[in-house]
Motif scaffolding. Structure first.
Motif, PDB file in Angstrom:
ATOM      1  N   ARG A  76       0.841  -1.207   0.000  1.00  0.00           N
ATOM      2  CA  ARG A  76       0.000   0.000   0.000  1.00  0.00           C
ATOM      3  C   ARG A  76       0.872   1.251   0.000  1.00  0.00           C
ATOM      4  O   ARG A  76       0.442   2.323  -0.362  1.00  0.00           O
ATOM      5  N   SER A 247      -3.739  -1.527 -12.116  1.00  0.00           N
ATOM      6  CA  SER A 247      -4.325  -0.420 -11.348  1.00  0.00           C
ATOM      7  C   SER A 247      -3.606  -0.264 -10.011  1.00  0.00           C
ATOM      8  O   SER A 247      -3.276   0.850  -9.591  1.00  0.00           O
ATOM      9  N   TRP A 248      -3.372  -1.381  -9.363  1.00  0.00           N
ATOM     10  CA  TRP A 248      -2.722  -1.297  -8.039  1.00  0.00           C
ATOM     11  C   TRP A 248      -1.274  -0.841  -8.174  1.00  0.00           C
ATOM     12  O   TRP A 248      -0.774  -0.045  -7.387  1.00  0.00           O
ATOM     13  N   ARG A 251      -0.861   3.070  -8.675  1.00  0.00           N
ATOM     14  CA  ARG A 251      -1.331   4.030  -7.665  1.00  0.00           C
ATOM     15  C   ARG A 251      -0.186   4.897  -7.147  1.00  0.00           C
ATOM     16  O   ARG A 251       0.955   4.461  -7.087  1.00  0.00           O
ATOM     17  N   GLU A 252      -0.518   6.090  -6.737  1.00  0.00           N
ATOM     18  CA  GLU A 252       0.499   6.913  -6.053  1.00  0.00           C
ATOM     19  C   GLU A 252       0.639   6.414  -4.626  1.00  0.00           C
ATOM     20  O   GLU A 252      -0.350   6.055  -3.992  1.00  0.00           O
ATOM     21  N   ARG A 253       1.863   6.406  -4.127  1.00  0.00           N
ATOM     22  CA  ARG A 253       2.093   5.880  -2.793  1.00  0.00           C
ATOM     23  C   ARG A 253       3.050   6.770  -2.020  1.00  0.00           C
ATOM     24  O   ARG A 253       4.013   7.280  -2.596  1.00  0.00           O
TER      25      ARG A 253
END
Ligand code: SF4
Ligand code: SF4
Length: 372
Positions: A76, A247-248, A251-253
């Protein structure tokens, strides 16, 4: 009396990505699969994983009535690229030893159950993926990974966790089967450098880089050294190339502060020269599949990664490690790495090392010098 809904709400409040319910019936198909694939999975019994025993939840808890499956979404936060290049992401924030992150949320979930009179166990050897499929929580990828029906943007960046309980709730309807789109053209199968993926939702674990980095017992066979590339512990290649994960992945993290803080301890040079004290205090609490008796294996993986980096700034480190370490499997791999990097410095070192060498080390040096 706790309802299914109460449990779902609690799990989501504890930041789990999804929750499902299944019965505590044995996983017969899984047991059958393990029995029929002993060549591929026999080693799991030898190293104490107990996968066959884990197919019966009542062997873990005789009063078991249901299994609650929690899905933990991982990756994440971002990891330093120096770590991502060498380690599987699921190990980069693994608290199974330190018990200071995910373990606290599992503990809070079990406390919640206990407060309502429900006994629970969280066994390590239950077939987690099969439990999640039986609880209707996703589909398989051809790379044998679980793809979530809703967590982590329906990707494979999820860890199923099984909580066996002594209370019965209506189970979810099973899902399963391959969920890959026809147009994918089996990217994961083509991308797996060691041909571990069979293409039908199963892999040969003995050929998987993850297995080979921590459970291999001998010097890595020569034909696998280049394909294993820069990975030192684990591998994410079949997840990185998968369109179901796009997509995952995109993501910006924010940066994971825990991983960033320990990244210098996982620098290749630090690992190649580490002693037992460094390993026990800095490395083992985060990546523990190899014991302190297997420092040679860590170092052999590092030497192979250094060789595949083709970076000649590693040559002095490899020479020093060859002089300071006695394990022939490691010294043989160092010879290979020096040969792979090439150049006059590496070649001169190999010539010098050849003089006092014998056995597998000599063979590897001769091969590295092109004399085998
Ligand atoms: S983790 Fe790596 S080696 Fe293992 S199946 Fe996936 S791509 Fe192949
Ligand atoms: S790469 Fe393609 S075949 Fe492999 S798991 Fe992803 S979608 Fe399925």
């Amino acid at each position: 009396m706790l309802t299914r809904n109460d449990i779902v709400e609690k799990a989501l409040a504890l930041d789990f990505g999804d929750v499902g319910f299944t019965t505590a019936e044995p996983f017969e198909a899984q047991l059958e699969y393990l029995r029929n694939h002993q060549q591929e999975y026999g080693w799991t019994e030898k190293v104490g994983l107990g996968l066959m025993a884990g197919t019966d939840p009542r062997a873990v808890m005789p009063a078991a009535k249901s299994i609650i499956v929690l899905l933990e979404s991982y990756f994440r936060e971002a990891f330093p690229s120096t770590l991502e290049g060498h380690f599987g992401r699921c190990y980069l924030d693994d608290d199974r030893v330190t018990k200071d992150a995910l373990a606290l949320r599992i503990k809070a979930f079990r406390s919640f159950l206990r407060e309502h009179g429900i006994d629970s166990k969280v066994p390590f050897n239950l077939p987690h993926r099969a439990a999640a499929l039986r609880a209707g929580m996703g589909t398989l990828g051809k790379n044998a990974l679980l793809y979530s029906r809703r967590a982590a943007l329906k990707s494979s960046w999820v860890l199923p966790l099984t909580v066996v309980v002594d209370r019965e709730w209506a189970p979810d309807s099973p899902s399963g089967g391959l969920g890959c789109p026809d147009w994918c053209r089996n990217v994961c199968v083509a991308a797996c450098p060691t041909k571990a993926i069979k293409g039908n939702g199963a892999i040969d674990p003995r050929k998987c880089i993850s297995f080979m980095t921590y459970f291999g017992r001998e010097i890595t066979p020569r034909e696998l050294r280049e394909p294993m590339g820069l990975y030192v512990y684990g591998c994410d290649r079949c997840q990185d190339v998968c369109p179901r994960n796009l997509s995952w992945l995109s993501r910006e993290r924010a940066m994971n502060a825990r991983a960033e803080a320990k990244s210098k301890d996982f620098d290749l040079r630090a690992l190649l020269h580490m002693d037992g004290a460094f390993f026990k205090s800095r490395v083992w609490p985060h990546m523990f599949y190899m014991s302190p008796n297997n420092l040679w294996k860590w170092k052999m993986n590092v030497a192979r990664a250094m060789g595949n980096s083709l970076d000649d700034s590693y040559v002095p480190d490899l020479i020093r490690a060859c002089e300071e370490n006695g394990d022939d499997r490691l010294r043989g791999m160092i010879a290979w790495a020096l040969g792979r990097i090439g150049g006059s410095h590496a070649k001169g070192a190999l010539e010098r090392l050849l003089a006092g060498s014998s056995g597998v080390v000599r063979e590897e040096i001769e091969a590295a010098l092109g004399r085998a």
